[in-house]
Design a protein around this motif. Structure first.
Motif, PDB file in Angstrom:
ATOM      1  N   GLN A 241      35.063  38.415  29.230  1.00 36.83           N
ATOM      2  CA  GLN A 241      35.963  37.490  29.899  1.00 36.83           C
ATOM      3  C   GLN A 241      36.311  38.023  31.282  1.00 36.83           C
ATOM      4  O   GLN A 241      36.710  39.177  31.430  1.00 36.83           O
ATOM      5  N   LEU A 242      36.132  37.185  32.301  1.00 34.94           N
ATOM      6  CA  LEU A 242      36.468  37.552  33.668  1.00 34.94           C
ATOM      7  C   LEU A 242      37.867  37.052  34.001  1.00 34.94           C
ATOM      8  O   LEU A 242      38.202  35.903  33.723  1.00 34.94           O
ATOM      9  N   VAL A 243      38.674  37.920  34.582  1.00 34.50           N
ATOM     10  CA  VAL A 243      40.029  37.550  34.976  1.00 34.50           C
ATOM     11  C   VAL A 243      40.173  37.808  36.463  1.00 34.50           C
ATOM     12  O   VAL A 243      39.932  38.919  36.942  1.00 34.50           O
ATOM     13  N   SER A 244      40.579  36.778  37.217  1.00 32.04           N
ATOM     14  CA  SER A 244      40.693  36.914  38.667  1.00 32.04           C
ATOM     15  C   SER A 244      41.833  36.048  39.176  1.00 32.04           C
ATOM     16  O   SER A 244      42.223  35.060  38.539  1.00 32.04           O
ATOM     17  N   GLY A 245      42.375  36.414  40.327  1.00 34.44           N
ATOM     18  CA  GLY A 245      43.413  35.606  40.961  1.00 34.44           C
ATOM     19  C   GLY A 245      44.686  35.513  40.154  1.00 34.44           C
ATOM     20  O   GLY A 245      45.269  34.434  40.013  1.00 34.44           O
ATOM     21  N   LEU A 246      45.149  36.632  39.602  1.00 30.30           N
ATOM     22  CA  LEU A 246      46.361  36.623  38.791  1.00 30.30           C
ATOM     23  C   LEU A 246      47.598  36.368  39.647  1.00 30.30           C
ATOM     24  O   LEU A 246      47.740  36.914  40.743  1.00 30.30           O
ATOM     25  N   THR A 247      48.496  35.535  39.141  1.00 27.29           N
ATOM     26  CA  THR A 247      49.796  35.320  39.773  1.00 27.29           C
ATOM     27  C   THR A 247      50.874  35.445  38.706  1.00 27.29           C
ATOM     28  O   THR A 247      50.633  35.160  37.529  1.00 27.29           O
ATOM     29  N   LEU A 248      52.057  35.873  39.115  1.00 28.74           N
ATOM     30  CA  LEU A 248      53.162  36.094  38.184  1.00 28.74           C
ATOM     31  C   LEU A 248      54.359  35.267  38.620  1.00 28.74           C
ATOM     32  O   LEU A 248      54.766  35.301  39.785  1.00 28.74           O
ATOM     33  N   ASN A 249      54.924  34.520  37.670  1.00 26.59           N
ATOM     34  CA  ASN A 249      56.082  33.680  37.944  1.00 26.59           C
ATOM     35  C   ASN A 249      57.246  34.118  37.066  1.00 26.59           C
ATOM     36  O   ASN A 249      57.100  34.252  35.848  1.00 26.59           O
ATOM     37  N   LEU A 250      58.406  34.376  37.675  1.00 21.15           N
ATOM     38  CA  LEU A 250      59.604  34.794  36.950  1.00 21.15           C
ATOM     39  C   LEU A 250      60.646  33.690  37.013  1.00 21.15           C
ATOM     40  O   LEU A 250      60.916  33.141  38.082  1.00 21.15           O
ATOM     41  N   GLN A 251      61.250  33.380  35.860  1.00 18.80           N
ATOM     42  CA  GLN A 251      62.309  32.383  35.826  1.00 18.80           C
ATOM     43  C   GLN A 251      63.205  32.639  34.624  1.00 18.80           C
ATOM     44  O   GLN A 251      62.821  33.332  33.675  1.00 18.80           O
ATOM     45  N   THR A 266      45.950  32.597  35.841  1.00 17.21           N
ATOM     46  CA  THR A 266      44.726  33.057  36.482  1.00 17.21           C
ATOM     47  C   THR A 266      43.889  31.871  36.930  1.00 17.21           C
ATOM     48  O   THR A 266      44.037  30.760  36.406  1.00 17.21           O
ATOM     49  N   GLN A 267      43.018  32.097  37.883  1.00 13.07           N
ATOM     50  CA  GLN A 267      42.140  31.052  38.390  1.00 13.07           C
ATOM     51  C   GLN A 267      40.838  31.034  37.600  1.00 13.07           C
ATOM     52  O   GLN A 267      40.324  32.078  37.206  1.00 13.07           O
ATOM     53  N   GLU A 268      40.309  29.832  37.369  1.00 11.91           N
ATOM     54  CA  GLU A 268      39.047  29.718  36.652  1.00 11.91           C
ATOM     55  C   GLU A 268      37.854  30.034  37.555  1.00 11.91           C
ATOM     56  O   GLU A 268      36.798  30.441  37.084  1.00 11.91           O
ATOM     57  N   VAL A 269      38.036  29.844  38.857  1.00  9.74           N
ATOM     58  CA  VAL A 269      36.956  30.100  39.808  1.00  9.74           C
ATOM     59  C   VAL A 269      37.266  31.377  40.571  1.00  9.74           C
ATOM     60  O   VAL A 269      38.384  31.576  41.058  1.00  9.74           O
ATOM     61  N   LEU A 270      36.293  32.285  40.657  1.00  6.48           N
ATOM     62  CA  LEU A 270      36.489  33.548  41.357  1.00  6.48           C
ATOM     63  C   LEU A 270      36.675  33.300  42.847  1.00  6.48           C
ATOM     64  O   LEU A 270      35.857  32.644  43.488  1.00  6.48           O
ATOM     65  N   SER A 271      37.775  33.831  43.392  1.00  9.75           N
ATOM     66  CA  SER A 271      38.025  33.700  44.825  1.00  9.75           C
ATOM     67  C   SER A 271      37.775  35.003  45.562  1.00  9.75           C
ATOM     68  O   SER A 271      37.541  35.016  46.759  1.00  9.75           O
ATOM     69  N   PRO A 273      35.442  38.235  44.598  1.00  7.46           N
ATOM     70  CA  PRO A 273      34.560  38.923  43.635  1.00  7.46           C
ATOM     71  C   PRO A 273      34.800  40.421  43.532  1.00  7.46           C
ATOM     72  O   PRO A 273      34.392  41.045  42.575  1.00  7.46           O
ATOM     73  N   LYS A 274      35.459  41.013  44.521  1.00  8.26           N
ATOM     74  CA  LYS A 274      35.652  42.456  44.503  1.00  8.26           C
ATOM     75  C   LYS A 274      36.831  42.879  43.630  1.00  8.26           C
ATOM     76  O   LYS A 274      37.018  44.053  43.362  1.00  8.26           O
ATOM     77  N   GLN A 275      37.648  41.924  43.204  1.00  5.70           N
ATOM     78  CA  GLN A 275      38.814  42.250  42.392  1.00  5.70           C
ATOM     79  C   GLN A 275      38.744  41.459  41.098  1.00  5.70           C
ATOM     80  O   GLN A 275      39.273  40.357  40.999  1.00  5.70           O
ATOM     81  N   VAL A 276      38.071  42.038  40.119  1.00  3.76           N
ATOM     82  CA  VAL A 276      37.861  41.362  38.846  1.00  3.76           C
ATOM     83  C   VAL A 276      38.203  42.316  37.712  1.00  3.76           C
ATOM     84  O   VAL A 276      37.845  43.492  37.740  1.00  3.76           O
ATOM     85  N   LEU A 277      38.930  41.817  36.716  1.00  4.53           N
ATOM     86  CA  LEU A 277      39.247  42.588  35.518  1.00  4.53           C
ATOM     87  C   LEU A 277      38.352  42.109  34.394  1.00  4.53           C
ATOM     88  O   LEU A 277      38.298  40.916  34.096  1.00  4.53           O
ATOM     89  N   LEU A 278      37.606  43.030  33.782  1.00  2.79           N
ATOM     90  CA  LEU A 278      36.731  42.684  32.675  1.00  2.79           C
ATOM     91  C   LEU A 278      37.451  42.941  31.364  1.00  2.79           C
ATOM     92  O   LEU A 278      37.964  44.029  31.134  1.00  2.79           O
ATOM     93  N   LYS A 279      37.474  41.950  30.508  1.00  2.49           N
ATOM     94  CA  LYS A 279      38.077  42.079  29.193  1.00  2.49           C
ATOM     95  C   LYS A 279      37.014  41.760  28.158  1.00  2.49           C
ATOM     96  O   LYS A 279      36.456  40.666  28.155  1.00  2.49           O
ATOM     97  N   ILE A 280      36.724  42.729  27.281  1.00  6.21           N
ATOM     98  CA  ILE A 280      35.647  42.555  26.309  1.00  6.21           C
ATOM     99  C   ILE A 280      36.242  42.549  24.904  1.00  6.21           C
ATOM    100  O   ILE A 280      36.506  43.606  24.324  1.00  6.21           O
ATOM    101  N   PRO A 281      36.504  41.370  24.337  1.00  7.87           N
ATOM    102  CA  PRO A 281      37.027  41.305  22.972  1.00  7.87           C
ATOM    103  C   PRO A 281      35.900  41.404  21.953  1.00  7.87           C
ATOM    104  O   PRO A 281      34.764  41.008  22.223  1.00  7.87           O
ATOM    105  N   THR A 282      36.198  41.925  20.784  1.00  6.70           N
ATOM    106  CA  THR A 282      35.220  41.980  19.704  1.00  6.70           C
ATOM    107  C   THR A 282      35.830  41.407  18.448  1.00  6.70           C
ATOM    108  O   THR A 282      37.039  41.524  18.218  1.00  6.70           O
ATOM    109  N   GLN A 283      35.017  40.781  17.645  1.00  8.76           N
ATOM    110  CA  GLN A 283      35.448  40.277  16.350  1.00  8.76           C
ATOM    111  C   GLN A 283      34.757  41.080  15.266  1.00  8.76           C
ATOM    112  O   GLN A 283      33.555  41.324  15.333  1.00  8.76           O
ATOM    113  N   ILE A 284      35.545  41.491  14.275  1.00 11.15           N
ATOM    114  CA  ILE A 284      35.001  42.314  13.197  1.00 11.15           C
ATOM    115  C   ILE A 284      35.211  41.604  11.870  1.00 11.15           C
ATOM    116  O   ILE A 284      36.291  41.101  11.612  1.00 11.15           O
TER     117      ILE A 284
END
Length: 284
Positions: A241-251, A266-271, A273-284
């Motif tokens: 899973q690619l995660v990019s363009g994170l924003t945080l809202n406090l209320q 997070t944004q669905e489209v990469l804006s 490419p140099k700042q990407v968090l890779l998340k690798i989930p596994t199912q067991i």
């Protein structure tokens, strides 16, 4: 005293929580005089909160028995008297240990090296799979589980005996894992161990428990049973899973005006490419 609420975390980690106090008088001409060194003071219930001998701070040291919604501290300067009202919250015991999986199995096909001093069992498998019999210095990896310690902070009513008020409400629990980190133990480390305070890893088959020990006595503040079993599980899926363009809202939270809700999007489209968090989930 700037803060009129005290959160008694000393019960959890043994570290005193202190809030400074200053006592002043106001003369008829408007002159303000600091008389903190000359006052006498007393807590109306030291099982809830205490005041220092010099009357310069209010504190809890973990030996308190309860919290109180309306707690009074008396200060005297000559013939003048004043009361300081504070609210003291205390963690509700026993604490709640949350484990993502209380039954840990071996992962088929996932071997890890074991040194000669390791406690992990290296006994032969009853499985006829030759691949799982290779090497006497390797063993199957056991599953891991995430561990959290939660609690309510409560205070007794000053008017109605036995009535308890929950901080933020009864639906809210506080994650206190970092506060009890040093006192979170596995009863039998041969069966399982804790990694980095939050990850439980199976070591050998059997049953044990995760415990939160009191920093001030021999009592156990929380306990949760876990099992490590011989059953084999197989990794069936590996995802990316690619995660990019994170924003945080406090209320302010809709459940309580004393809590802040944080929402990450997070944004669905990469804006970028140099700042990407890779998340690798596994199912067991």
């Amino acid at each position: 005293m700037k803060e009129t609420e005290i959160l008694n975390t000393a019960v959890l980690n043994g570290k005193t929580v202190a809030v400074p106090v200053k006592v002043v008088t106001v003369g008829t001409d408007g002159t303000v005089t600091d008389v903190s060194d000359a006052v006498q003071c007393q807590s109306t219930d030291e099982d809830v909160v205490k005041v220092s001998d010099r009357c310069d701070y209010v504190y809890v040291n973990g030996k308190e028995m309860r919290g109180r919604v309306r707690m009074l501290l008396n200060f005297t300067y000559g013939y003048l008297r004043a009361q300081l009202e504070v609210k003291v919250w205390i963690p509700k015991l026993p604490l709640h240990i949350e484990v993502s999986d209380t039954e840990l199995s071996q992962i088929k096909g996932w071997r890890i090296p074991v040194n000669s001093n390791a406690q992990r069992s290296t006994r032969d498998s009853e499985d006829d799979d030759d691949e799982e019999r290779r090497g006497k210095t390797c063993t199957l990896q056991y599953q891991r589980a995430m561990v959290r310690v939660l609690t309510h902070f409560v205070a007794e009513s000053s008017e109605t005996r036995g009535q308890v008020t929950h901080m933020l409400g009864s639906d809210w629990q506080v994650d206190i894992t970092e506060l009890v980190w040093d006192f979170l133990k596995v009863e039998n480390p041969r069966i399982a161990r804790l990694r980095e305070g939050r990850v439980l890893e199976g070591m050998d088959t059997g049953m044990t428990s995760i415990q939160v020990l009191s920093p001030l006595s021999d009592s156990i503040l929380a306990e949760k049973a876990v099992r490590v079993v011989d059953d084999r599980v197989t990794i069936t899926e590996l995802g990316l899973q690619l995660v990019s363009g994170l924003t945080l809202n406090l209320q302010l939270s809709t459940g309580s005006n004393r809590a802040i809700s944080a929402t990450a999007t997070t944004q669905e489209v990469l804006s970028n490419p140099k700042q990407v968090l890779l998340k690798i989930p596994t199912q067991i």
